[in-house]
Design a protein around this motif. Structure first.
Motif, PDB file in Angstrom:
ATOM      1  N   GLU A   1       0.845  -1.194   0.000  1.00  0.00           N
ATOM      2  CA  GLU A   1       0.000   0.000   0.000  1.00  0.00           C
ATOM      3  C   GLU A   1       0.882   1.246   0.000  1.00  0.00           C
ATOM      4  N   LEU A   2       0.593   2.170  -0.902  1.00  0.00           N
ATOM      5  CA  LEU A   2       1.311   3.436  -0.911  1.00  0.00           C
ATOM      6  C   LEU A   2       0.970   4.235   0.345  1.00  0.00           C
ATOM      7  N   ASP A   3       1.905   5.067   0.774  1.00  0.00           N
ATOM      8  CA  ASP A   3       1.654   5.902   1.955  1.00  0.00           C
ATOM      9  C   ASP A   3       0.435   6.788   1.767  1.00  0.00           C
ATOM     10  N   SER A   4       0.184   7.194   0.538  1.00  0.00           N
ATOM     11  CA  SER A   4      -0.915   8.115   0.259  1.00  0.00           C
ATOM     12  C   SER A   4      -2.250   7.410   0.050  1.00  0.00           C
ATOM     13  N   PHE A   5      -2.232   6.065   0.063  1.00  0.00           N
ATOM     14  CA  PHE A   5      -3.454   5.349  -0.328  1.00  0.00           C
ATOM     15  C   PHE A   5      -4.604   5.577   0.645  1.00  0.00           C
ATOM     16  N   ALA A   6      -4.346   5.470   1.937  1.00  0.00           N
ATOM     17  CA  ALA A   6      -5.431   5.547   2.923  1.00  0.00           C
ATOM     18  C   ALA A   6      -6.204   6.849   2.793  1.00  0.00           C
ATOM     19  N   ASN A   7      -5.494   7.952   2.668  1.00  0.00           N
ATOM     20  CA  ASN A   7      -6.186   9.239   2.553  1.00  0.00           C
ATOM     21  C   ASN A   7      -6.955   9.347   1.239  1.00  0.00           C
ATOM     22  N   ALA A   8      -6.328   8.877   0.146  1.00  0.00           N
ATOM     23  CA  ALA A   8      -7.006   8.941  -1.149  1.00  0.00           C
ATOM     24  C   ALA A   8      -8.259   8.071  -1.139  1.00  0.00           C
ATOM     25  N   TRP A   9      -8.154   6.885  -0.544  1.00  0.00           N
ATOM     26  CA  TRP A   9      -9.317   5.992  -0.483  1.00  0.00           C
ATOM     27  C   TRP A   9     -10.437   6.614   0.345  1.00  0.00           C
ATOM     28  N   ALA A  10     -10.082   7.167   1.494  1.00  0.00           N
ATOM     29  CA  ALA A  10     -11.089   7.790   2.357  1.00  0.00           C
ATOM     30  C   ALA A  10     -11.778   8.954   1.653  1.00  0.00           C
ATOM     31  N   ASP A  11     -11.035   9.704   0.868  1.00  0.00           N
ATOM     32  CA  ASP A  11     -11.609  10.852   0.176  1.00  0.00           C
ATOM     33  C   ASP A  11     -12.680  10.445  -0.829  1.00  0.00           C
ATOM     34  N   HIS A  12     -12.592   9.209  -1.345  1.00  0.00           N
ATOM     35  CA  HIS A  12     -13.529   8.780  -2.382  1.00  0.00           C
ATOM     36  C   HIS A  12     -14.532   7.734  -1.896  1.00  0.00           C
ATOM     37  N   THR A  13     -14.497   7.413  -0.596  1.00  0.00           N
ATOM     38  CA  THR A  13     -15.388   6.385  -0.064  1.00  0.00           C
ATOM     39  C   THR A  13     -16.672   7.022   0.453  1.00  0.00           C
ATOM     40  N   ASP A  14     -17.797   6.604  -0.124  1.00  0.00           N
ATOM     41  CA  ASP A  14     -19.078   7.143   0.324  1.00  0.00           C
ATOM     42  C   ASP A  14     -19.569   6.377   1.551  1.00  0.00           C
ATOM     43  N   GLU A  15     -20.669   6.837   2.131  1.00  0.00           N
ATOM     44  CA  GLU A  15     -21.158   6.255   3.373  1.00  0.00           C
ATOM     45  C   GLU A  15     -21.606   4.807   3.174  1.00  0.00           C
ATOM     46  N   ALA A  16     -22.191   4.502   2.022  1.00  0.00           N
ATOM     47  CA  ALA A  16     -22.652   3.135   1.779  1.00  0.00           C
ATOM     48  C   ALA A  16     -21.483   2.154   1.807  1.00  0.00           C
ATOM     49  N   LEU A  17     -20.395   2.496   1.130  1.00  0.00           N
ATOM     50  CA  LEU A  17     -19.223   1.624   1.139  1.00  0.00           C
ATOM     51  C   LEU A  17     -18.604   1.580   2.528  1.00  0.00           C
ATOM     52  N   GLY A  18     -18.561   2.716   3.204  1.00  0.00           N
ATOM     53  CA  GLY A  18     -18.011   2.750   4.550  1.00  0.00           C
ATOM     54  C   GLY A  18     -18.760   1.813   5.491  1.00  0.00           C
ATOM     55  N   ARG A  19     -20.098   1.778   5.374  1.00  0.00           N
ATOM     56  CA  ARG A  19     -20.886   0.872   6.218  1.00  0.00           C
ATOM     57  C   ARG A  19     -20.565  -0.586   5.910  1.00  0.00           C
ATOM     58  N   LEU A  20     -20.440  -0.911   4.627  1.00  0.00           N
ATOM     59  CA  LEU A  20     -20.092  -2.278   4.253  1.00  0.00           C
ATOM     60  C   LEU A  20     -18.726  -2.669   4.805  1.00  0.00           C
ATOM     61  N   GLU A  21     -17.772  -1.767   4.700  1.00  0.00           N
ATOM     62  CA  GLU A  21     -16.431  -2.054   5.205  1.00  0.00           C
ATOM     63  C   GLU A  21     -16.457  -2.327   6.704  1.00  0.00           C
ATOM     64  N   ARG A  22     -17.232  -1.561   7.445  1.00  0.00           N
ATOM     65  CA  ARG A  22     -17.307  -1.768   8.893  1.00  0.00           C
ATOM     66  C   ARG A  22     -17.975  -3.098   9.227  1.00  0.00           C
ATOM     67  N   ARG A  23     -19.004  -3.460   8.459  1.00  0.00           N
ATOM     68  CA  ARG A  23     -19.669  -4.749   8.688  1.00  0.00           C
ATOM     69  C   ARG A  23     -18.717  -5.911   8.436  1.00  0.00           C
ATOM     70  N   VAL A  24     -17.951  -5.821   7.365  1.00  0.00           N
ATOM     71  CA  VAL A  24     -17.012  -6.902   7.057  1.00  0.00           C
ATOM     72  C   VAL A  24     -15.896  -6.949   8.095  1.00  0.00           C
ATOM     73  N   ASP A  25     -15.401  -5.798   8.524  1.00  0.00           N
ATOM     74  CA  ASP A  25     -14.373  -5.771   9.575  1.00  0.00           C
ATOM     75  C   ASP A  25     -14.869  -6.488  10.827  1.00  0.00           C
ATOM     76  N   THR A  26     -16.106  -6.214  11.218  1.00  0.00           N
ATOM     77  CA  THR A  26     -16.688  -6.845  12.401  1.00  0.00           C
ATOM     78  C   THR A  26     -16.812  -8.349  12.208  1.00  0.00           C
ATOM     79  N   ALA A  27     -17.243  -8.768  11.018  1.00  0.00           N
ATOM     80  CA  ALA A  27     -17.402 -10.193  10.739  1.00  0.00           C
ATOM     81  C   ALA A  27     -16.054 -10.910  10.760  1.00  0.00           C
ATOM     82  N   ILE A  28     -15.028 -10.299  10.186  1.00  0.00           N
ATOM     83  CA  ILE A  28     -13.699 -10.925  10.175  1.00  0.00           C
ATOM     84  C   ILE A  28     -13.169 -11.065  11.594  1.00  0.00           C
TER      85      ILE A  28
END
Length: 217
Positions: free
Chosen positions: A173-200
């Motif tokens: 992962e590039l150092d800049s990836f996390a910020n770039a990803w967060a800038d383009h992640t909408d709430e729907a995707l963010g909710r899915l990511e949190r659900r999967v994190d919890t499941a894992i």
């Protein structure tokens, strides 16, 4: 790839095929390497999108390397990988690859199935590969838990999925990836990511508890 160069080799396919047939152990490692690459990117066949080495070997009945590769992969450590790509143009993307759970072949496959059940997102398999020939091309045989598919023709666009493969790909992962990803992640995707994190996390804990009970028995 380890050993011989396959893609871009100046030798023609008949010469390559003869080499794979004569040296099946080395060929088996190429198959494993390609398997991992295709898990992380179904468009990364050795001979182009949807054109894999393993399909050519099957077609020409050189099966010993395939048998060796399958046997070897069953004894290797495996991982669930989280793969994210942020596309700024058709061939311009930054990516992140994370191994989020390690275990044996069966354990990891079962774990991904359980994560799928917990988040109520079906696993996909045998889908057409973007950019691959419709006829005489492979299909994407890897099981994937998709959170977001890229939208071709609309940029920037994202794709995110979880899949399983032998644990030989390094986290990247590039150092800049996390910020770039967060800038383009909408709430729907963010909710899915949190659900999967919890499941894992829940699946990881269940595996730890199961191992503890086995050790105590």
């Amino acid at each position: 790839m380890v050993g011989w160069q396959v893609s871009g080799n100046p030798l023609g396919w008949p010469e390559q095929l003869a080499r794979f047939s004569a040296l099946p152990t080395g060929a088996a490692q190429h198959i494993i390497d390609e398997y991992v690459c295709l898990a992380l990117n179904p468009r990364s066949g050795l001979f182009g999108p949807g054109k894999s080495l393993i399909t050519r070997l099957h077609r020409d009945q050189v099966t010993e390397p395939i048998t060796l590769a399958v046997a070897r992969m069953k004894t290797m450590p495996w991982a669930i990988y989280r793969v994210r790509r942020l596309y700024y143009a058709p061939a311009n993307a930054i990516r992140s690859v994370d191994s989020v759970l390690l275990g044996g072949h069966r354990t990891v496959h079962t774990a991904l199935t359980e994560v799928s059940r917990l988040v109520d997102i079906p696993l996909t398999k045998n889908e057409e590969i973007a950019g691959a020939p419709v006829r005489d091309g492979d299909r994407d045989t890897h099981r994937r838990l998709w959170l977001r598919r890229r939208c071709d023709g609309i940029y920037p666009t994202q794709e995110e999925f979880y899949t399983v493969a032998p644990a030989q790909a390094q986290d990247k992962e590039l150092d800049s990836f996390a910020n770039a990803w967060a800038d383009h992640t909408d709430e729907a995707l963010g909710r899915l990511e949190r659900r999967v994190d919890t499941a894992i996390t829940a699946v990881q804990q269940a595996l730890i508890d199961s191992q503890g009970r086995s050790n105590a028995a």
